[in-house]
Motif scaffolding. Structure first.
Motif, short mmCIF file in Angstrom:
data_model
loop_
_atom_site.label_atom_id
_atom_site.label_comp_id
_atom_site.label_asym_id
_atom_site.label_seq_id
_atom_site.Cartn_x
_atom_site.Cartn_y
_atom_site.Cartn_z
N ILE A 15 1.08 -0.95 -0.02
CA ILE A 15 -0.04 0.11 -0.07
C ILE A 15 0.82 1.18 0.15
O ILE A 15 0.74 2.23 -0.64
CB ILE A 15 -0.96 0.03 1.31
CG1 ILE A 15 -2.14 -1.07 0.96
CG2 ILE A 15 -1.52 1.37 1.45
CD1 ILE A 15 -3.02 -1.58 2.21
N TYR A 16 1.67 1.18 0.78
CA TYR A 16 2.78 2.58 0.80
C TYR A 16 3.51 2.64 -0.64
O TYR A 16 3.57 3.80 -0.99
CB TYR A 16 3.92 2.04 1.94
CG TYR A 16 3.23 2.13 3.52
CD1 TYR A 16 2.28 3.17 3.70
CD2 TYR A 16 3.50 1.38 4.25
CE1 TYR A 16 1.72 3.19 5.07
CE2 TYR A 16 3.38 1.31 5.49
CZ TYR A 16 2.17 2.29 5.80
OH TYR A 16 1.54 2.42 7.10
N LEU A 19 0.79 3.82 -3.05
CA LEU A 19 0.60 5.32 -3.01
C LEU A 19 1.63 6.32 -3.87
O LEU A 19 1.46 6.87 -4.50
CB LEU A 19 0.45 5.65 -1.55
CG LEU A 19 -0.87 5.05 -0.82
CD1 LEU A 19 -0.74 5.48 0.68
CD2 LEU A 19 -1.93 5.81 -1.43
N GLY A 22 1.15 5.56 -7.61
CA GLY A 22 -0.20 6.35 -8.02
C GLY A 22 0.11 7.80 -8.16
O GLY A 22 -0.32 8.28 -8.93
N ALA A 23 1.10 8.50 -7.00
CA ALA A 23 1.30 9.73 -7.23
C ALA A 23 2.21 10.02 -8.49
O ALA A 23 1.84 11.01 -9.22
CB ALA A 23 2.01 10.27 -6.08
N CYS A 72 -1.24 -3.21 -3.82
CA CYS A 72 -0.52 -2.39 -4.56
C CYS A 72 -1.72 -1.82 -5.61
O CYS A 72 -1.72 -0.57 -5.75
CB CYS A 72 0.38 -2.90 -5.29
SG CYS A 72 1.31 -1.77 -6.19
N ALA A 75 -4.17 0.76 -3.73
CA ALA A 75 -3.36 2.02 -3.27
C ALA A 75 -3.13 2.85 -4.53
O ALA A 75 -3.11 4.26 -4.48
CB ALA A 75 -1.90 1.75 -2.62
N PHE A 78 -6.27 4.75 -5.46
CA PHE A 78 -6.48 5.28 -4.43
C PHE A 78 -5.83 6.72 -4.75
O PHE A 78 -6.36 7.72 -4.64
CB PHE A 78 -6.42 4.93 -3.11
CG PHE A 78 -6.80 5.84 -2.15
CD1 PHE A 78 -7.84 6.10 -1.74
CD2 PHE A 78 -5.82 6.47 -1.40
CE1 PHE A 78 -8.48 7.19 -0.74
CE2 PHE A 78 -6.01 7.47 -0.32
CZ PHE A 78 -7.27 7.94 0.08
N ALA A 79 -4.43 6.65 -4.75
CA ALA A 79 -3.68 7.74 -4.87
C ALA A 79 -4.10 8.77 -5.99
O ALA A 79 -4.35 9.89 -5.90
CB ALA A 79 -2.17 7.61 -4.96
#
Length: 105
Positions: A15-16, A19, A22-23, A72, A75, A78-79
């Motif tokens: 997840i980290y 993120l 995704g950014a 992943c 995340a 989501f990002a």
């Protein structure tokens, strides 16, 4: 990782990393509407929910590979959704010529 115990689980690690990925993707991909990203987020979280619920109910044991993939995926989307929603702003926000939200301060 390399024989050293990790202080967080495989899904949380994914997840980290997701993120951050995704950014980065948000910056290089073309602009997408917030509503489309919201629907994509709903679809992207379904595999993680199924994996977590089936393990929690004892139907099966999840694997680290599956936890990494589902965490992943959720995340990254989501990002991208969160950044799209921030950039799009509220429906009544004024926009500049470039299409970005105008700061009203």
């Amino acid at each position: 990782l390399f024989g050293v115990p990790m202080p967080i689980c495989a899904r949380c690690t994914a997840i980290y990393l997701g993120l951050a990925a995704g950014a980065a993707l948000f910056m290089i991909l073309p602009v997408v509407e917030e509503r489309l990203m919201r629907m994509t987020l709903l679809l992207a979280t379904i595999p993680m929910a199924i994996d977590g619920l089936t393990q929690a109910t004892g139907l099966r044991e999840s694997t680290n590979a599956l936890r990494i993939i589902t965490g992943c995926l959720a995340a990254v989307v989501f990002a991208m959704w969160a950044l799209t929603a921030i950039e799009e702003g509220p429906p009544d926000a004024q926009k500049t010529e470039s299409g970005r939200q105008k700061c009203l301060m």
